[in-house]
Design an enzyme around this catalytic site. Structure first.
Site, PDB file in Angstrom:
ATOM      1  N   TYR A  22      34.806  27.461  74.587  1.00 39.15           N
ATOM      2  CA  TYR A  22      35.170  28.583  73.770  1.00 39.15           C
ATOM      3  C   TYR A  22      33.140  28.639  72.276  1.00 39.15           C
ATOM      4  CZ  TYR A  22      37.096  30.210  69.545  1.00 39.15           C
ATOM      5  OH  TYR A  22      37.205  30.716  68.425  1.00 39.15           O
ATOM      6  N   ASP A  42      27.832  21.303  82.009  1.00 37.95           N
ATOM      7  CA  ASP A  42      29.160  21.185  81.683  1.00 37.95           C
ATOM      8  C   ASP A  42      29.682  21.087  83.240  1.00 37.95           C
ATOM      9  OD1 ASP A  42      31.349  23.236  79.467  1.00 37.95           O
ATOM     10  OD2 ASP A  42      32.173  22.849  81.272  1.00 37.95           O
ATOM     11  N   THR A  46      37.048  22.067  81.884  1.00 39.36           N
ATOM     12  CA  THR A  46      37.957  22.920  81.058  1.00 39.36           C
ATOM     13  C   THR A  46      37.151  23.974  80.572  1.00 39.36           C
ATOM     14  OG1 THR A  46      37.211  21.647  79.116  1.00 39.36           O
ATOM     15  CG2 THR A  46      39.744  21.138  80.120  1.00 39.36           C
ATOM     16  N   ALA A  83      33.531  17.659  75.612  1.00 37.51           N
ATOM     17  CA  ALA A  83      34.605  16.878  75.374  1.00 37.51           C
ATOM     18  C   ALA A  83      36.299  16.819  75.753  1.00 37.51           C
ATOM     19  CB  ALA A  83      34.216  16.558  73.580  1.00 37.51           C
ATOM     20  N   TYR A 149      42.175  11.255  69.824  1.00 39.17           N
ATOM     21  CA  TYR A 149      41.269  12.383  69.946  1.00 39.17           C
ATOM     22  C   TYR A 149      40.886  11.751  68.345  1.00 39.17           C
ATOM     23  CZ  TYR A 149      38.850  17.034  68.974  1.00 39.17           C
ATOM     24  OH  TYR A 149      37.459  17.595  68.696  1.00 39.17           O
ATOM     25  N   PHE A 177      36.784  22.827  60.888  1.00 37.60           N
ATOM     26  CA  PHE A 177      38.174  22.500  60.525  1.00 37.60           C
ATOM     27  C   PHE A 177      39.362  23.164  61.854  1.00 37.60           C
ATOM     28  CE2 PHE A 177      38.583  19.975  56.941  1.00 37.60           C
ATOM     29  CZ  PHE A 177      38.009  19.445  56.763  1.00 37.60           C
ATOM     30  N   LEU A 196      46.936  28.169  67.380  1.00 40.50           N
ATOM     31  CA  LEU A 196      48.095  28.530  66.473  1.00 40.50           C
ATOM     32  C   LEU A 196      47.458  30.439  66.894  1.00 40.50           C
ATOM     33  CD1 LEU A 196      50.229  29.403  65.364  1.00 40.50           C
ATOM     34  CD2 LEU A 196      48.859  29.096  63.050  1.00 40.50           C
ATOM     35  N   GLY A 289      51.627  13.964  64.177  1.00 38.88           N
ATOM     36  CA  GLY A 289      50.272  13.537  64.182  1.00 38.88           C
ATOM     37  C   GLY A 289      49.772  14.906  62.714  1.00 38.88           C
TER      38      GLY A 289
HETATM   39  N1  UFG Z   1      51.240  26.007  64.758  1.00 41.24           N
HETATM   40  C1  UFG Z   1      52.700  26.649  65.376  1.00 41.24           C
HETATM   41  N2  UFG Z   1      53.006  26.606  66.186  1.00 41.24           N
HETATM   42  C2  UFG Z   1      52.150  27.034  66.879  1.00 41.24           C
HETATM   43  C3  UFG Z   1      50.672  25.616  67.416  1.00 41.24           C
HETATM   44  C4  UFG Z   1      50.390  25.493  65.819  1.00 41.24           C
HETATM   45  O1  UFG Z   1      53.013  25.765  64.338  1.00 41.24           O
HETATM   46  O2  UFG Z   1      52.835  27.128  68.885  1.00 41.24           O
HETATM   47  C5  UFG Z   1      50.863  24.941  63.270  1.00 41.24           C
HETATM   48  C6  UFG Z   1      50.169  23.122  63.904  1.00 41.24           C
HETATM   49  O3  UFG Z   1      51.510  22.506  63.950  1.00 41.24           O
HETATM   50  C7  UFG Z   1      49.285  23.384  62.019  1.00 41.24           C
HETATM   51  C8  UFG Z   1      49.207  24.812  62.384  1.00 41.24           C
HETATM   52  O4  UFG Z   1      49.547  25.648  63.501  1.00 41.24           O
HETATM   53  O5  UFG Z   1      49.849  22.673  61.809  1.00 41.24           O
HETATM   54  C9  UFG Z   1      47.407  25.140  63.020  1.00 41.24           C
HETATM   55  O6  UFG Z   1      47.603  23.961  64.698  1.00 41.24           O
HETATM   56  P1  UFG Z   1      46.182  24.384  65.767  1.00 41.24           P
HETATM   57  O7  UFG Z   1      46.778  23.892  67.317  1.00 41.24           O
HETATM   58  O8  UFG Z   1      45.543  25.798  65.486  1.00 41.24           O
HETATM   59  O9  UFG Z   1      45.428  23.419  65.070  1.00 41.24           O
HETATM   60  P2  UFG Z   1      44.688  21.784  64.541  1.00 41.24           P
HETATM   61  O10 UFG Z   1      45.423  21.813  63.462  1.00 41.24           O
HETATM   62  O11 UFG Z   1      46.322  20.899  65.277  1.00 41.24           O
HETATM   63  O12 UFG Z   1      44.183  21.359  64.889  1.00 41.24           O
HETATM   64  C10 UFG Z   1      42.310  21.660  64.589  1.00 41.24           C
HETATM   65  C11 UFG Z   1      41.570  21.482  66.046  1.00 41.24           C
HETATM   66  C12 UFG Z   1      41.989  20.247  66.995  1.00 41.24           C
HETATM   67  C13 UFG Z   1      41.271  19.087  65.468  1.00 41.24           C
HETATM   68  C14 UFG Z   1      42.327  19.650  64.351  1.00 41.24           C
HETATM   69  C15 UFG Z   1      41.721  18.691  63.326  1.00 41.24           C
HETATM   70  O13 UFG Z   1      42.385  22.778  66.716  1.00 41.24           O
HETATM   71  O14 UFG Z   1      40.896  19.977  67.503  1.00 41.24           O
HETATM   72  O15 UFG Z   1      42.326  21.203  63.850  1.00 41.24           O
HETATM   73  O16 UFG Z   1      42.008  19.074  62.031  1.00 41.24           O
HETATM   74  F1  UFG Z   1      41.534  17.954  65.848  1.00 41.24           F
END
Ligand code: UFG
Length: 334
Positions: A22, A42, A46, A83, A149, A177, A196, A289
């Site tokens: 992506y 690559d 993924t 990665a 990670y 972010f 999300l 986490g």
């Molecule tokens: N969330 C939901 N429902 C879902 C998916 C996500 O409520 O179906 C919430 C998560 O709990 C989180 C927020 O939406 O609070 C964002 O979640 P994402 O999975 O989209 O992103 P993250 O913040 O968990 O992760 C991102 C990157 C990671 C990185 C992280 C660092 O995708 O690779 O930020 O902060 F490690």
């Protein structure tokens, strides 16, 4: 800030590891548009071969293994995106992350040293910080990753710092972010989707019945977790600046975000407005986490590199992701 070997604007010969993914594919596209030459490496574990931009050379294989010979052809730099990046998987099977992220990056650093490749831009992450104390996160914030990670990305950052000091590498780590949006025909499509916005858009296309909100008891305004969303094209622009601004012997670290937090509920609402779909949502337990709030201070990237994100509007990011999702759906009806 001055550059050491390639003045700003001079075309460079670059390797992009993970350029079929992506973020890697969008960055490779922007590098080509800026006049650089790009070789994508690559293993397609993924990534997708059809996401490699036109005009890029492609070498199929493991980033480190390929680099050990490829870099002998003489390159100005490497942008290292390849990665493993699933937080949940990193907790269940950490060896995949220590080997796949840390070992691969160390071998890449050694190959760069062997062949005298002068500059490196590395995809680091906000996950290196873990649960922040308060407010906007600067690069000086304590690094206490809460998942494997993030720990592997932090270990690589430390390795890069010592290689830069000892061997004169010009290095920049960019700590992303929450990356969102799409650019042209390049967007987010993971076999295992955990993020999300793509999940919410799968509800809008009818591929998923509802979205689960992971926790509504966080200490935030609406109880759902808050993140800093950044458009993938703005992120790519920072990589262009970073490869030009890297200084021999130095390892700079920059956070990339917009400095504004949006809650899970606000993201779902933005998706409802953009798609016109009601998007049913149900509250589920917190995901292990997940910090409550992660918002960047990106002042350093703005001041030191002159980075100016142009697409900070959340609805705009969602609209680009939605256009991409619909285009894919039309091209590949299930
Ligand atoms: N969330 C939901 N429902 C879902 C998916 C996500 O409520 O179906 C919430 C998560 O709990 C989180 C927020 O939406 O609070 C964002 O979640 P994402 O999975 O989209 O992103 P993250 O913040 O968990 O992760 C991102 C990157 C990671 C990185 C992280 C660092 O995708 O690779 O930020 O902060 F490690």
């Amino acid at each position: 800030m001055s550059t050491d070997t390639a003045p700003s604007g001079k075309p460079m010969k670059l390797v992009v590891t993970g350029g079929a993914g992506y973020i890697g594919s969008v960055c490779a596209t922007r590098l080509l548009e800026a006049g650089h030459s790009v070789t994508v490496v690559d293993d397609l574990s993924t990534g997708h071969e059809d996401a490699i931009p036109e005009g890029a050379e492609f070498v199929h294989g493991d980033a480190a293994e390929v680099a050990e010979t490829l870099l002998g052809q003489g390159f100005d730099g490497v942008l290292h995106f390849a990665a493993k990046s699933l937080v949940g998987e990193s907790m269940q099977d950490p060896g995949i992350y220590w080997r796949g992220n840390v070992l691969t990056s160390l071998r890449l650093l050694d190959a760069m040293r062997t062949h005298g490749t002068p500059r490196l831009v590395f995809s680091s992450t906000a996950a290196t910080y873990g649960e922040p104390d308060t407010g906007l996160i600067p690069e000086t914030a304590p690094t206490r990753p809460t998942n494997t990670y993030g720990a592997t990305k932090l270990a690589i950052d430390h390795a890069i710092t010592s290689y830069a000091r000892a061997h004169g590498l010009a290095a920049v780590s960019l700590r992303y972010f929450n990356v969102a949006g799409a650019y042209g025909r390049f967007g987010e499509r993971h076999a295992t989707e955990t993020h999300l916005i793509p999940i919410v858009l799968q509800v809008a296309t009818g591929d998923r019945a509802q979205v689960q909100i992971y926790g509504d008891d966080y200490p935030t305004d609406d109880g759902t977790a808050v993140r800093d969303y950044i458009h993938v094209a703005d992120l790519a622009d920072a990589h262009l600046l970073a490869v030009e601004h890297a200084i021999a012997g130095e390892h700079e670290i920059y956070n990339l975000g917009n400095g504004t937090g949006f809650s899970v509920r606000q993201v779902i609402e933005a998706c409802r407005e953009v798609t016109g779909h009601p998007i049913p949502a149900a509250v589920a337990p917190r995901r292990a986490g997940d910090p409550a709030v992660l918002v960047a201070s990106s002042e350093r990237a703005r001041t030191a590199m002159g980075w100016k994100p142009q697409r900070a509007d959340l609805a705009g990011m969602v609209a680009d992701a939605w256009r991409f999702t619909q285009d894919r759906k039309q091209a590949n009806p299930a």
